[in-house]
Structure formats: C-alpha cells, structure tokens
Design a protein around this motif. Structure first.
Motif, short mmCIF file in Angstrom:
data_model
loop_
_atom_site.label_atom_id
_atom_site.label_comp_id
_atom_site.label_asym_id
_atom_site.label_seq_id
_atom_site.Cartn_x
_atom_site.Cartn_y
_atom_site.Cartn_z
N THR A 43 0.83 -1.20 0.00
CA THR A 43 0.00 0.00 0.00
C THR A 43 0.86 1.25 0.00
O THR A 43 0.60 2.21 -0.74
CB THR A 43 -0.94 0.00 1.22
N VAL A 44 1.89 1.27 0.83
CA VAL A 44 2.76 2.45 0.90
C VAL A 44 3.42 2.70 -0.45
O VAL A 44 3.40 3.83 -0.96
CB VAL A 44 3.81 2.29 2.01
N PHE A 45 4.00 1.68 -1.03
CA PHE A 45 4.63 1.85 -2.34
C PHE A 45 3.61 2.26 -3.40
O PHE A 45 3.86 3.14 -4.23
CB PHE A 45 5.33 0.56 -2.78
N GLY A 46 2.44 1.63 -3.36
CA GLY A 46 1.43 1.91 -4.37
C GLY A 46 0.94 3.34 -4.34
O GLY A 46 0.62 3.92 -5.39
N GLU A 47 0.89 3.94 -3.15
CA GLU A 47 0.34 5.29 -3.03
C GLU A 47 1.41 6.38 -3.01
O GLU A 47 1.07 7.56 -3.11
CB GLU A 47 -0.53 5.38 -1.78
N THR A 48 2.67 6.00 -2.89
CA THR A 48 3.71 7.04 -2.79
C THR A 48 4.77 6.92 -3.89
O THR A 48 5.79 7.62 -3.84
CB THR A 48 4.41 6.97 -1.42
N GLY A 49 4.53 6.05 -4.87
CA GLY A 49 5.45 5.95 -6.00
C GLY A 49 6.64 5.04 -5.78
O GLY A 49 7.59 5.06 -6.58
N GLY A 50 6.60 4.22 -4.73
CA GLY A 50 7.69 3.28 -4.50
C GLY A 50 7.66 2.13 -5.48
O GLY A 50 6.61 1.78 -6.03
N VAL A 51 8.82 1.53 -5.71
CA VAL A 51 8.95 0.41 -6.64
C VAL A 51 9.63 -0.75 -5.90
O VAL A 51 10.69 -0.56 -5.29
CB VAL A 51 9.80 0.81 -7.87
N PRO A 52 9.05 -1.95 -5.93
CA PRO A 52 9.69 -3.10 -5.29
C PRO A 52 11.10 -3.32 -5.86
O PRO A 52 11.34 -3.05 -7.05
CB PRO A 52 8.76 -4.27 -5.64
N PRO A 53 12.03 -3.82 -5.05
CA PRO A 53 13.41 -3.98 -5.51
C PRO A 53 13.55 -4.72 -6.83
O PRO A 53 14.33 -4.32 -7.69
CB PRO A 53 14.06 -4.74 -4.36
N ALA A 54 12.80 -5.80 -7.02
CA ALA A 54 12.94 -6.62 -8.22
C ALA A 54 12.51 -5.89 -9.49
O ALA A 54 12.89 -6.28 -10.59
CB ALA A 54 12.16 -7.91 -8.07
N LYS A 55 11.73 -4.82 -9.33
CA LYS A 55 11.24 -4.08 -10.50
C LYS A 55 12.03 -2.80 -10.76
O LYS A 55 11.72 -2.06 -11.69
CB LYS A 55 9.76 -3.74 -10.31
N ARG A 56 13.06 -2.56 -9.97
CA ARG A 56 13.88 -1.37 -10.16
C ARG A 56 14.92 -1.62 -11.26
O ARG A 56 15.29 -2.76 -11.52
CB ARG A 56 14.58 -1.01 -8.85
N PRO A 57 15.40 -0.55 -11.89
CA PRO A 57 16.48 -0.73 -12.87
C PRO A 57 17.68 -1.42 -12.22
O PRO A 57 17.93 -1.29 -11.02
CB PRO A 57 16.81 0.72 -13.27
N LYS A 58 18.43 -2.14 -13.04
CA LYS A 58 19.53 -2.94 -12.51
C LYS A 58 20.54 -2.10 -11.74
O LYS A 58 21.07 -2.55 -10.72
CB LYS A 58 20.24 -3.68 -13.64
N VAL A 59 20.81 -0.89 -12.20
CA VAL A 59 21.79 -0.07 -11.48
C VAL A 59 21.32 0.22 -10.06
O VAL A 59 22.13 0.28 -9.12
CB VAL A 59 22.09 1.25 -12.23
N ARG A 60 20.03 0.41 -9.88
CA ARG A 60 19.50 0.64 -8.54
C ARG A 60 19.53 -0.64 -7.69
O ARG A 60 19.83 -0.59 -6.50
CB ARG A 60 18.06 1.18 -8.62
N GLN A 61 19.23 -1.76 -8.31
CA GLN A 61 19.32 -3.03 -7.60
C GLN A 61 20.76 -3.30 -7.15
O GLN A 61 21.00 -3.72 -6.01
CB GLN A 61 18.83 -4.17 -8.49
N ASP A 62 21.69 -3.05 -8.04
CA ASP A 62 23.10 -3.29 -7.71
C ASP A 62 23.56 -2.40 -6.56
O ASP A 62 24.27 -2.86 -5.66
CB ASP A 62 23.98 -3.03 -8.94
N TYR A 63 23.15 -1.13 -6.58
CA TYR A 63 23.60 -0.24 -5.51
C TYR A 63 22.93 -0.60 -4.18
O TYR A 63 23.54 -0.45 -3.12
CB TYR A 63 23.33 1.23 -5.85
#
Length: 201
Positions: A43-63
């Motif tokens: 709910t928090v991610f859905g309403e505030t623009g958050g993205v689950p780790p697995a759906k983030r760009p690879k550079v963000r996952q790596d960092y």
C-alpha cells in the motif's frame, strides 16, 4: 518528560533489520518510549510511488546490494542479501507485532526477531508456525499472538496505521518521527539520537 519515537517500518525491510538493534540501544540509553508501527509495503509503495526492488532498474538493484553489504558490516549483523523467503506477505507478522503491543508485551524485540528471521535465518515470516516460534523464542506466547494477528480488528489496525503513515508523509522503511520531525532510513539514526539529546520543541 519522556520523549517518543514513532517507528514505522515494513516487516520485510532489510534496512529496518539493520537498524533495529541500534534503535533498541537508542531507546534504552535515552529512556524514550517507542511506538512500534508496522505498515504494509504494498500500500505504501502503491500510493507514494515506490517500486519493489525486483522491479527497479539494474543499477538501482546493484547499488542496493552495495549499501546492504556496507551496513551489515558496519552494524556487525548477519545478513543474507537474497533470502529464500523474500518478498512474502507481511500481514501475519505485522499483526503479531501489533497484538504484542496491545498486550503490553515487548513489540520492539519481537519486531527485531521477525526481521532477523527473514534476513539472517532463512525463515518464512508469512508462515504461522514460524511467527509463533519466533515469538516463543523471545518469551512471548506465540500461539496466542498468531491467533490475535489473524483477527479482523488486528488487521484493521494494520491498515489504519498504514494509512496514518501515508498521511504523515511516510514513503519508505524504516521511518522515525521525533517531535514531529521525520527521519527516513536506518542511516539517519544518528540524527534521531541528536534530536533526542536536544531540547523538546
């Protein structure tokens, strides 16, 4: 007058886990009250623009992995970067923490134990037997807490606190509020401690 920390967190958050023992130290040494408030990640991610780790760009996952390694070494806590049971549904574990708080039990210790179970012990904290065993291990009545966690009023409280968090501007985990001032991330606990050491405003 005792100070208060409102502590909002996802029960499957690795950064909440990495900051949990440091938060316990701060609470103990400063004699503050902590309001332990698990919130629903979806709910928090859905309403505030958050993205689950697995759906983030690879550079963000790596960092993210860089930061997790850095902080697990700094905190001296064991950590599995990719635990077997992540992500999992958070409602049962969150409900058990809420139920513990309602009973006057040590919900902060239970929260840390559940976070540790996920991130260091390869345990599934969406599983009732696991949640009960973790609660038992910290001296609580695990079966009773699991039963209470499943009740409609407990889950309604989970949703209420999640809404409260969003209304207060919370968009990530862990999140601390002291005297109305927000602090996002366990790497801000030094600022939380400075705030507690200063005058009440």
């Amino acid at each position: 007058m005792s100070r208060t920390i409102d502590y909002y967190f996802f029960v499957i958050s690795p950064f909440a886990y990495l900051g949990s023992q440091e938060l316990e130290r701060i609470v103990r040494e400063h004699g503050v009250q902590v309001n332990v408030k698990p919130i629903e990640v979806k709910t928090v991610f859905g309403e505030t623009g958050g993205v689950p780790p697995a759906k983030r760009p690879k550079v963000r996952q790596d960092y993210r992995f860089v930061e997790l390694r850095r902080w697990h070494e700094a905190r001296g806590l064991p950590l599995n970067l990719e635990p077997a049971h992540f992500p999992v549904l958070d409602a049962l574990a969150a409900g058990a923490i809420i139920a513990a708080g309602r009973n006057g039990s040590d919900s902060l210790t239970l929260a840390h134990a559940l976070l540790r179970a996920c991130w260091a012990e390869e345990r599934d904290i969406s599983d009732a037997a696991t949640v009960g065993a973790v609660a038992d291990a910290v001296g609580l009545d695990g079966a009773a807490l699991v039963e209470q966690a499943r009740k409609e009023d407990t889950q309604a409280e989970f949703q209420r606190v999640t809404r409260e968090a969003i209304d207060r501007g919370v968009f990530g985990s862990p999140w601390y509020v002291v005297d109305g001032e927000p602090f996002w991330g366990q790497d801000r606990l030094d600022f939380v401690e400075r705030k507690l050491a200063g005058p009440v405003r």
